[in-house]
Design a protein around this motif. Structure first.
Motif, short mmCIF file in Angstrom:
data_model
loop_
_atom_site.label_atom_id
_atom_site.label_comp_id
_atom_site.label_asym_id
_atom_site.label_seq_id
_atom_site.Cartn_x
_atom_site.Cartn_y
_atom_site.Cartn_z
N TYR A 228 0.84 -1.23 0.00
CA TYR A 228 0.00 0.00 0.00
C TYR A 228 0.86 1.26 0.00
CZ TYR A 228 -3.02 3.60 2.15
OH TYR A 228 -3.69 4.75 2.45
N GLU A 229 1.90 1.26 0.83
CA GLU A 229 2.71 2.47 0.99
C GLU A 229 3.39 2.87 -0.33
OE1 GLU A 229 2.53 -0.09 2.95
OE2 GLU A 229 2.47 0.51 5.06
N CYS A 242 -0.76 13.36 0.30
CA CYS A 242 -0.76 11.99 0.78
C CYS A 242 -2.22 11.61 1.09
CB CYS A 242 0.09 11.93 2.05
SG CYS A 242 0.20 10.30 2.70
N THR A 245 -5.68 7.64 5.03
CA THR A 245 -5.79 6.20 5.27
C THR A 245 -6.88 5.95 6.30
OG1 THR A 245 -3.44 5.82 4.84
CG2 THR A 245 -4.57 4.16 6.17
N ARG A 256 4.39 -1.09 11.42
CA ARG A 256 4.02 -0.64 10.07
C ARG A 256 3.09 0.58 10.16
NH1 ARG A 256 0.13 -3.64 5.60
NH2 ARG A 256 0.51 -2.13 3.94
N LEU A 260 3.73 4.42 8.86
CA LEU A 260 2.78 5.06 7.93
C LEU A 260 2.29 6.40 8.50
CD1 LEU A 260 0.97 4.88 5.39
CD2 LEU A 260 -0.69 3.65 6.77
N ASN A 264 2.76 10.02 6.84
CA ASN A 264 1.62 10.90 6.53
C ASN A 264 1.77 12.26 7.23
OD1 ASN A 264 0.68 8.72 5.21
ND2 ASN A 264 -1.10 8.35 6.48
#
Ligand code: SF4
Length: 505
Positions: A228-229, A242, A245, A256, A260, A264
């Protein structure tokens, strides 16, 4: 109290009382962020956990201390007590920041800023393409009328979303868009990465800068996709923002998620969201992340215990449980949808694009959104052609004379002397100074007449200049009162089928 006020005056002399925390996040002192983040944490637990609320009511200091944050009950009361809350708002309106703790004002200002941001994102999502923006504006107006003010205010109508998986591993019983069981991810292979970037550029050509308010999930959880990243970084490179999410998998791999969130936060001012599925999940989230780490993360309480304070939409899979879990759901016809996109919805594994817009979930549209068009693409060139066709077919700026038109089916009308009133389940709108409004309403109700026929009929029988009718019909169309749902076809019907109808007018 005197001490508190002099301290506040002192702070105010050093820095502005209230700062735009989202807009100027990187410039805000860490002490300011901590004050707001600690209050946010207490309220997250208060909303989701009735046992905590009980403890708080019995012994507020101890209850707050159990969360490990430095907050006083006085900072919380104006945010959970209706009367105090009104006083807080009034004092802010009056510019008086001395009646309550400064941190409480700052928290409240943070909430106001988030609401402002929501409005800004809705405005920013209006693109420069006249067909797309006019169509989207019309869907926004329809949603206000169909879903009600409160619900529609929460929908920003982003113009695009991309699914990077097929299905979702989480399987929430209340999934408002009834996500299918997870079956596969779209890998970031060189070939897919190339197509991904090409697709983003094609969509950007259509949507302009409004593409930046798109996001990379729908009936999927973004964190299901281990890459995803990588897709997110490309999205940022192409759009300059960005994407937000929203995940129910925040604690599956905390490292993780932390990476993230840091990524962001380093880029821009968006809010991310954690879906909180159980009280234990909230406790784990709180144990895993500091309040400051979650300052820009909304923890959405979906756990059963939050039912008194947070109802879920009666849409999608939740509709199956409407009777069994009625205390957790809205009652139906209350703006039940979790859909938000008015625009293009992509599933990248299937290379499929749909044109969608939110609606009230019902038997016909159980997922709470219309699908106006759907097509598969194999290349960027293909996609360009498909999007052009979707825009041309579905996104009219004006009504054409030959369009057959009908009032939305959820609208009930009645007339009074020289006016007609359009009632939906949520709103009532009056059109005053109308000659023979009943005849007009009857024609619009049947859906058997074209724009031209309605205008000619009114000119012939009621001596209403055609231009007046055309203007009125266009007003109804741009206000979202005229049917555009995919089940309605605007083509002419055979003349002979209409003759009998004309006689009844
Ligand atoms: S609500 Fe979200 S996380 Fe839950 S099943 Fe649906 S898509 Fe998956």
């Amino acid at each position: 109290m005197k001490q508190q006020m002099s301290l506040q005056t002192e702070i105010a002399a050093q820095e502005p009382v209230l700062r735009p925390l989202l807009q100027e996040y990187h410039k805000i002192p860490s002490s300011y962020i901590k004050e707001v983040a600690d209050i946010k944490r207490v309220l997250e637990r208060w909303v989701a956990d009735p046992a905590f609320e009980l403890d708080f009511n019995k012994s507020p200091k101890e209850a707050i201390a159990s969360l490990g944050v430095a907050v006083t009950p006085e900072e919380i009361y104006p945010l959970i007590n209706a009367e105090e809350s009104i006083k807080l708002v009034n004092s802010m309106i009056a510019g008086d920041y001395t009646r309550f703790p400064l941190s409480t004002y700052r928290y409240k200002s943070f909430i106001a800023e988030k609401l402002e941001q929501r409005k800004r994102i809705r405005d920013e999502s209006r693109c420069s393409n006249p067909e797309i923006s006019t169509w989207r504006d019309r869907q926004i107006k329809r949603c206000v009328n169909e879903l009600g003010l409160a619900k529609s205010d929460a929908i920003v109508h982003p113009p695009v979303a991309f699914e990077l998986s097929k299905g979702c591993t989480v399987g929430c019983w209340f999934c408002g868009i009834d996500a299918a069981k997870f079956s596969s991810n779209w890998s970031y292979t060189p070939e897919n990465a190339l197509l991904w970037n090409e697709v983003l550029l094609v969509v950007k050509d259509f949507l302009g800068t409004s593409i930046k308010n798109g996001f990379l999930y729908w009936a999927t959880d973004p964190l299901d996709n281990p890459e995803y990243e990588k897709f997110l970084i490309d999205f940022f490179a192409v759009t300059g923002r960005c994407a937000q999410t929203t995940t129910a998998l925040s604690i599956k791999d905390v490292d993780r998620t932390r990476t993230l969130l840091n990524f962001n936060r380093s880029l821009d001012l968006h809010i991310d969201r954690f879906s909180v599925l159980s009280l234990n999940m909230l406790k784990t989230i709180h144990a895993s992340f500091t309040p400051e780490e979650l300052i820009k993360v909304e923890c959405i309480p979906q756990n059963r215990e939050a039912k008194g304070k947070q109802l879920k939409s009666n849409a999608g899979r939740a509709r199956i449980y409407a009777a069994k879990k009625s205390d957790e759901l809205t009652k139906g016809q209350q703006g039940d949808t979790i859909a938000c996109v008015s625009g293009f919805l992509f599933n990248m594994p299937d290379k499929e694009v749909r044109l969608v817009t939110p609606c009230q979930a019902n038997d016909q549209w159980p997922l709470g959104y219309w699908v106006l068009g759907k097509a598969k693409f194999n290349s960027a060139a293909d996609l360009k052609q498909i999007l052009h066709e979707m825009v041309n077919k579905h996104m009219k700026i004006y009504l054409r004379l030959e369009d057959r038109i009908q009032l939305r089916q959820d609208i009930k009308w009645y007339t009074r002397e020289n006016e007609f009133i359009l009632n939906s389940s949520q709103l009532s709108v009056t059109f005053a100074n109308q000659k023979n409004p009943t005849a007009l309403m009857r024609m619009l109700e049947t859906g058997d007449y074209t724009v031209e026929e309605i205008a000619l009929t009114r000119e012939k029988y009621d001596a209403i200049n055609m231009s007046v009718t055309l203007y009125l019909l266009d007003e109804l169309f741009s206000g979202g009162f005229i049917r555009e749902d995919p089940n309605f076809k605007t083509d002419r019907i055979a003349l002979k089928e209409k003759i009998s109808l004309q006689i009844t007018l």
